[in-house]
Scaffold this motif. Sequence first.
Motif, PDB file in Angstrom:
ATOM      1  N   ASN A 153      54.223  33.822  55.298  1.00  0.00           N
ATOM      2  CA  ASN A 153      53.592  35.117  55.582  1.00  0.00           C
ATOM      3  C   ASN A 153      53.067  35.759  54.301  1.00  0.00           C
ATOM      4  OD1 ASN A 153      53.892  35.177  58.317  1.00  0.00           O
ATOM      5  ND2 ASN A 153      55.667  36.530  58.333  1.00  0.00           N
TER       6      ASN A 153
ATOM      7  N   LYS B  85      49.977  34.101  53.384  1.00  0.00           N
ATOM      8  CA  LYS B  85      48.941  34.318  54.412  1.00  0.00           C
ATOM      9  C   LYS B  85      48.322  35.716  54.326  1.00  0.00           C
ATOM     10  CE  LYS B  85      50.375  34.001  58.686  1.00  0.00           C
ATOM     11  NZ  LYS B  85      51.062  33.541  59.912  1.00  0.00           N
ATOM     12  N   TYR B  86      49.191  36.723  54.092  1.00  0.00           N
ATOM     13  CA  TYR B  86      48.692  38.098  54.138  1.00  0.00           C
ATOM     14  C   TYR B  86      48.362  38.648  52.750  1.00  0.00           C
ATOM     15  CZ  TYR B  86      50.056  37.735  58.968  1.00  0.00           C
ATOM     16  OH  TYR B  86      50.157  37.318  60.267  1.00  0.00           O
TER      17      TYR B  86
ATOM     18  N   ASP C 123      55.055  40.242  47.859  1.00  0.00           N
ATOM     19  CA  ASP C 123      53.647  39.867  47.676  1.00  0.00           C
ATOM     20  C   ASP C 123      52.811  41.071  47.297  1.00  0.00           C
ATOM     21  OD1 ASP C 123      52.369  41.163  50.082  1.00  0.00           O
ATOM     22  OD2 ASP C 123      53.726  39.830  51.164  1.00  0.00           O
TER      23      ASP C 123
ATOM     24  N   ARG D  39      52.063  41.573  66.574  1.00  0.00           N
ATOM     25  CA  ARG D  39      51.231  41.340  65.405  1.00  0.00           C
ATOM     26  C   ARG D  39      50.528  42.642  65.050  1.00  0.00           C
ATOM     27  NH1 ARG D  39      47.706  36.407  65.343  1.00  0.00           N
ATOM     28  NH2 ARG D  39      48.567  36.286  63.254  1.00  0.00           N
ATOM     29  N   VAL D  40      50.564  42.985  63.764  1.00  0.00           N
ATOM     30  CA  VAL D  40      49.922  44.225  63.329  1.00  0.00           C
ATOM     31  C   VAL D  40      48.412  44.058  63.465  1.00  0.00           C
ATOM     32  CG1 VAL D  40      49.554  45.783  61.370  1.00  0.00           C
ATOM     33  CG2 VAL D  40      51.763  44.641  61.667  1.00  0.00           C
TER      34      VAL D  40
ATOM     35  N   GLY E 168      48.266  32.807  63.424  1.00  0.00           N
ATOM     36  CA  GLY E 168      49.729  32.900  63.494  1.00  0.00           C
ATOM     37  C   GLY E 168      50.122  33.066  64.937  1.00  0.00           C
ATOM     38  N   THR E 169      51.433  33.031  65.179  1.00  0.00           N
ATOM     39  CA  THR E 169      51.881  33.073  66.569  1.00  0.00           C
ATOM     40  C   THR E 169      52.563  34.394  66.917  1.00  0.00           C
ATOM     41  OG1 THR E 169      54.024  32.192  65.939  1.00  0.00           O
ATOM     42  CG2 THR E 169      52.325  30.596  66.532  1.00  0.00           C
ATOM     43  N   GLY E 170      52.902  35.182  65.886  1.00  0.00           N
ATOM     44  CA  GLY E 170      53.647  36.417  66.151  1.00  0.00           C
ATOM     45  C   GLY E 170      55.123  36.132  66.407  1.00  0.00           C
TER      46      GLY E 170
ATOM     47  N   GLY F 174      57.054  34.226  63.955  1.00  0.00           N
ATOM     48  CA  GLY F 174      57.714  33.897  62.690  1.00  0.00           C
ATOM     49  C   GLY F 174      58.845  34.850  62.332  1.00  0.00           C
ATOM     50  N   LEU F 175      58.578  36.156  62.394  1.00  0.00           N
ATOM     51  CA  LEU F 175      59.605  37.124  62.006  1.00  0.00           C
ATOM     52  C   LEU F 175      60.680  37.269  63.077  1.00  0.00           C
ATOM     53  CD1 LEU F 175      57.613  39.965  60.188  1.00  0.00           C
ATOM     54  CD2 LEU F 175      59.058  38.188  59.194  1.00  0.00           C
TER      55      LEU F 175
HETATM   56  P1  ADP Z   1      52.437  35.950  62.558  1.00  0.00           P
HETATM   57  O1  ADP Z   1      52.473  34.597  63.139  1.00  0.00           O
HETATM   58  O2  ADP Z   1      51.417  36.837  63.190  1.00  0.00           O
HETATM   59  O3  ADP Z   1      52.364  35.954  61.066  1.00  0.00           O
HETATM   60  P2  ADP Z   1      55.110  37.094  62.255  1.00  0.00           P
HETATM   61  O4  ADP Z   1      56.162  37.322  63.293  1.00  0.00           O
HETATM   62  O5  ADP Z   1      55.453  36.172  61.135  1.00  0.00           O
HETATM   63  O6  ADP Z   1      53.825  36.612  63.031  1.00  0.00           O
HETATM   64  O7  ADP Z   1      54.709  38.495  61.650  1.00  0.00           O
HETATM   65  C1  ADP Z   1      54.404  39.583  62.530  1.00  0.00           C
HETATM   66  C2  ADP Z   1      53.326  40.467  61.937  1.00  0.00           C
HETATM   67  O8  ADP Z   1      53.838  41.161  60.791  1.00  0.00           O
HETATM   68  C3  ADP Z   1      52.119  39.692  61.428  1.00  0.00           C
HETATM   69  O9  ADP Z   1      51.161  39.493  62.443  1.00  0.00           O
HETATM   70  C4  ADP Z   1      51.576  40.593  60.327  1.00  0.00           C
HETATM   71  O10 ADP Z   1      50.706  41.553  60.883  1.00  0.00           O
HETATM   72  C5  ADP Z   1      52.814  41.308  59.802  1.00  0.00           C
HETATM   73  N1  ADP Z   1      53.311  40.707  58.535  1.00  0.00           N
HETATM   74  C6  ADP Z   1      54.327  39.838  58.382  1.00  0.00           C
HETATM   75  N2  ADP Z   1      54.530  39.524  57.083  1.00  0.00           N
HETATM   76  C7  ADP Z   1      53.614  40.218  56.371  1.00  0.00           C
HETATM   77  C8  ADP Z   1      53.291  40.352  54.977  1.00  0.00           C
HETATM   78  N3  ADP Z   1      53.974  39.676  54.026  1.00  0.00           N
HETATM   79  N4  ADP Z   1      52.264  41.184  54.637  1.00  0.00           N
HETATM   80  C9  ADP Z   1      51.580  41.871  55.567  1.00  0.00           C
HETATM   81  N5  ADP Z   1      51.829  41.800  56.903  1.00  0.00           N
HETATM   82  C10 ADP Z   1      52.838  40.991  57.309  1.00  0.00           C
END
Ligand code: ADP
Length: 256
Positions: free
Chosen positions: A161, A164-165, A189, A208-209, A219-221, A223-224
């Motif tokens: 993540n 990616k972000y 980051d 997902r934000v 992404g799949t939403g 991961g977290l």
């Molecule tokens: P995704 O597969 O969309 O990355 P996650 O569950 O990993 O799904 O994360 C959920 C959402 O949290 C992401 O869609 C993103 O908008 C936000 N996010 C997660 N990690 C970060 C990061 N390091 N910086 C900015 N936004 C993040």
Amino acid sequence: IKMDPVYLKNEKNVVIGSIINIEDITENVRLEKIRSDFVANVTHEIKTPLTSINGFVETLKNNDSIDVETRNRFLDIIEIESNRLRRLIDDILVLSFIENNENEKYDNVNLYSVFKEVYDITYNLAENKNIDYIYEFSSKDIELKANKDYIKQVLLNLIDNAIKYTPENGEVSVFVNQKKDEIKISVKDTGMGIPQSDIPRIFERFYRVDKARSKKIGGTGLGLAIVKHIIISMGADISVKSALNRGTEFTVTINQ
Ligand code: ADP
């Protein structure tokens, strides 16, 4: 509250009393709702790429005259969407595996060597974006009793993540510190950040934000949600600090 009255009758079949069984089913209803929302979400997430794949396959089959350039563009979309489906299914399988196998396997995990495995997988992703990938361990011998696959998954999802972000030329750093019985892992980051109002929801499945920005990034939403589940099963803790357009820091705290 659920009530199923049972009537007590005398020998003349006259009701002389009743028994009511009162059971609090609020929690059951809540869990059932989570389950059905999950199925609805999964169905939706799978249908979207499938519809797109079907559409482009049909178009390609029914048009002999499509020029090579358009044909290749359609094939690219089919490839991207199939990859998205594969990632989604992988994540769903990981999540369901974790749910059904609460932390029952314990290894002596060396954090530095697990991180190195993750580093080897993620190094290229950072390099492709010219991102500075920094790591600092207070010691290379920090060990904890945990499921190694789970620790690796947490590091992988957080670092993936972070890369990616974070836009090109940014910085991603991993800090691991041990003080007495407490281990802190932080993944930081210099990326786009997360709006404060979204922070409470980012650990939810499929959340997902800003759909538009996330869709472009891919992404799949899940991961977290996977990270959170593992952290809870370890009795550990995770916190987030973030500032829009400046960066994000996830900190995992483990007490041994
Ligand atoms: P995704 O597969 O969309 O990355 P996650 O569950 O990993 O799904 O994360 C959920 C959402 O949290 C992401 O869609 C993103 O908008 C936000 N996010 C997660 N990690 C970060 C990061 N390091 N910086 C900015 N936004 C993040």
